[in-house]
Design an enzyme around this catalytic site. Structure first.
Site, PDB file in Angstrom:
ATOM      1  N   GLY A 149       0.822  -1.207   0.000  1.00  0.00           N
ATOM      2  CA  GLY A 149       0.000   0.000   0.000  1.00  0.00           C
ATOM      3  C   GLY A 149       0.855   1.256   0.000  1.00  0.00           C
TER       4      GLY A 149
ATOM      5  N   ASN B 236      -6.065   4.795   9.905  1.00  0.00           N
ATOM      6  CA  ASN B 236      -5.593   3.500  10.389  1.00  0.00           C
ATOM      7  C   ASN B 236      -5.590   3.385  11.912  1.00  0.00           C
ATOM      8  OD1 ASN B 236      -3.527   5.498   9.588  1.00  0.00           O
ATOM      9  ND2 ASN B 236      -2.148   4.182  10.744  1.00  0.00           N
TER      10      ASN B 236
ATOM     11  N   GLN C 112      -7.126   0.915   4.415  1.00  0.00           N
ATOM     12  CA  GLN C 112      -7.871   0.416   5.575  1.00  0.00           C
ATOM     13  C   GLN C 112      -9.346   0.146   5.288  1.00  0.00           C
ATOM     14  OE1 GLN C 112      -6.881  -0.717   8.352  1.00  0.00           O
ATOM     15  NE2 GLN C 112      -4.744  -0.064   8.381  1.00  0.00           N
TER      16      GLN C 112
ATOM     17  N   HIS D 259      -3.057  -7.619   2.229  1.00  0.00           N
ATOM     18  CA  HIS D 259      -2.902  -8.228   3.557  1.00  0.00           C
ATOM     19  C   HIS D 259      -3.796  -7.591   4.611  1.00  0.00           C
ATOM     20  CE1 HIS D 259      -0.256  -5.352   5.920  1.00  0.00           C
ATOM     21  NE2 HIS D 259      -0.230  -4.807   4.709  1.00  0.00           N
TER      22      HIS D 259
ATOM     23  N   THR E  64       8.791  -8.059 -12.398  1.00  0.00           N
ATOM     24  CA  THR E  64       8.048  -9.315 -12.532  1.00  0.00           C
ATOM     25  C   THR E  64       6.889  -9.363 -11.540  1.00  0.00           C
ATOM     26  OG1 THR E  64      10.095 -10.413 -13.198  1.00  0.00           O
ATOM     27  CG2 THR E  64       8.265 -11.833 -12.513  1.00  0.00           C
TER      28      THR E  64
ATOM     29  N   CYS F 170       3.457   1.018  11.169  1.00  0.00           N
ATOM     30  CA  CYS F 170       4.536   1.620  10.395  1.00  0.00           C
ATOM     31  C   CYS F 170       5.277   2.685  11.194  1.00  0.00           C
ATOM     32  CB  CYS F 170       3.985   2.219   9.103  1.00  0.00           C
ATOM     33  SG  CYS F 170       3.228   0.976   8.042  1.00  0.00           S
TER      34      CYS F 170
END
Length: 391
Positions: free
Chosen positions: A71, A151, A179, A201, A237, A325
């Site tokens: 994100g 968040n 969120q 996730h 990739t 974070c």
């Protein structure tokens, strides 16, 4: 000892059905989705199917979905990409005082590169003050970037109202919906945004997979240089197994979503009611605003958040004292301070974030153990003792 995970805003447990969907794409279908041979074509077919699933759920075109790794990367790609593509038009960006570090720090970096950034305030419930946003708009404003829901507090922002303003002023609008996607109904075109970040996730998908909605017609400058993957906007990739897992996770999260939201809201209401009844001198932040169904930010007066977090962890209860974070940063939360919460109370704030695997029995255990942890910590807290003497 029971173990209860209440840090679902940081990350979630990968659903076993998601893992099952991903497994063939590690050792059976392992070709590079962008290779022309049959191995690559097989992988490319799976990639296209995942893109179609996510696009259909979000009600966007397949060409408007860029896969990224996180994100934070999506936020960087949106904010830096617009800054570079539209710099000739102006150098002013508007954001808010409560953004996630993934957006806030990116804006601060752009300030060092010569951009001007306005950080608009929020009210006592953590809701962006729309009138202040209107005042901040200039003829040089090229981008407004605001999170969909915070968040830490779970407070949902008035994105639809703000998108009308940005459209009237021909300003690109990005929202960080990391969120909200998978937790409440989110459709970027109904919100009226031009770009939208989300991450797998957060809704029981795998880590390392995320996405960015880029409305057709919106230009993005290069942030990463490389090959031609993801419309040359995000070369590298593609994480095929991760993308397949994210699509499956979103499919599961949005099935019977109204029912899940109702159950989570009822569980949170039970938890908050009991906590207020059993623990004195606490405050639920943002309670008067629209919130995500599973987020509860509680300030425990006269205590340090880290000591509460460790005390609860000793009882098997996992929570957060703020954004994961920013977990290495001992400063008081910039989000809570922006809401006008005093520093001492901001330091004593814990985020309880519920997810789909939490049960009433989980919350009953927390309601039983948390008051004992708080009482024990307050017995040795000089701030609490001082408060008691002053009463």
């Amino acid at each position: 000892m029971r173990r209860v995970y209440l840090d679902n805003n940081a990350t979630t447990k990968t659903d076993e059905k998601v893992l099952e969907a991903m497994l063939p794409y590690f050792c059976e279908v392992y070709g590079n989705a962008h290779s022309m041979h049959s191995f690559g074509q097989e992988a490319g077919k799976a990639l296209n199917s995942a893109r179609e699933t996510i696009s259909n759920i979000l009600k966007i075109e397949k060409s408007e979905l860029i896969f990224t790794g996180t994100g934070v990367e999506s936020n960087n790609l949106a904010i830096r990409g617009i800054a570079r593509a539209y710099r000739r038009r102006g150098n002013h960006i508007i954001t808010s005082a409560i953004e996630h570090p993934g957006a806030k720090n990116t804006c601060q970096d752009l300030e060092r590169e010569g951009f001007e950034v306005s950080y608009i305030p929020v009210d006592k419930n953590g809701v962006v003050i729309v009138e202040e946003l209107k005042k901040a708009i200039r003829k040089e404003t090229i981008l407004v970037t605001l999170m969909h829901a915070n968040n830490e507090t779970g407070v949902v922002q008035p994105i639809e109202e703000i998108s009308k303003i940005t459209r009237e002023n021909k300003i690109v609008f990005h929202t960080d919906a990391v969120q909200t996607v998978g937790k409440i109904p989110v459709y970027p075109k109904e919100l009226g945004v031009d770009l939208m970040s989300f991450s797998g996730h957060k809704f029981n998908g795998p880590k390392g997979t995320a996405g960015l909605f880029v409305k057709n017609g919106i230009r993005l400058g290069k942030v990463i240089t490389g090959g031609g993957q993801e419309r040359k906007i995000r070369p590298g990739t593609t994480n095929l197994a991760g993308v397949v897992g994210m699509a499956k996770a979103l499919e599961l999260a949005t099935t019977n979503m109204d029912e899940k939201i109702k159950e989570e809201e009822e569980l949170r209401a039970f938890f908050e009611t009991e906590m207020v009844a059993k623990i004195p001198e606490i405050k639920i932040n943002g309670k008067e605003a629209v919130r995500l169904p599973g987020t509860s930010s509680i300030s425990f007066r006269h205590l340090e958040g880290e000591s509460i977090l460790l005390g609860l962890d000793y009882k098997g209860i996992a929570v957060s004292s703020g954004s994961a974070c920013s977990s290495d940063d001992l400063q008081a939360s910039h989000v809570l301070l922006a809401m006008g919460i005093e520093v001492v109370d901001a330091h004593g704030t814990i985020r309880f974030s519920l997810g789909k695997f939490n049960t009433r029995e989980d919350m009953e255990y927390v309601i039983e153990e948390a008051p004992k942890v708080i009482e024990k910590l307050r017995m040795i807290s000089p701030l609490w003792n001082e408060f008691q003497l002053e009463k």
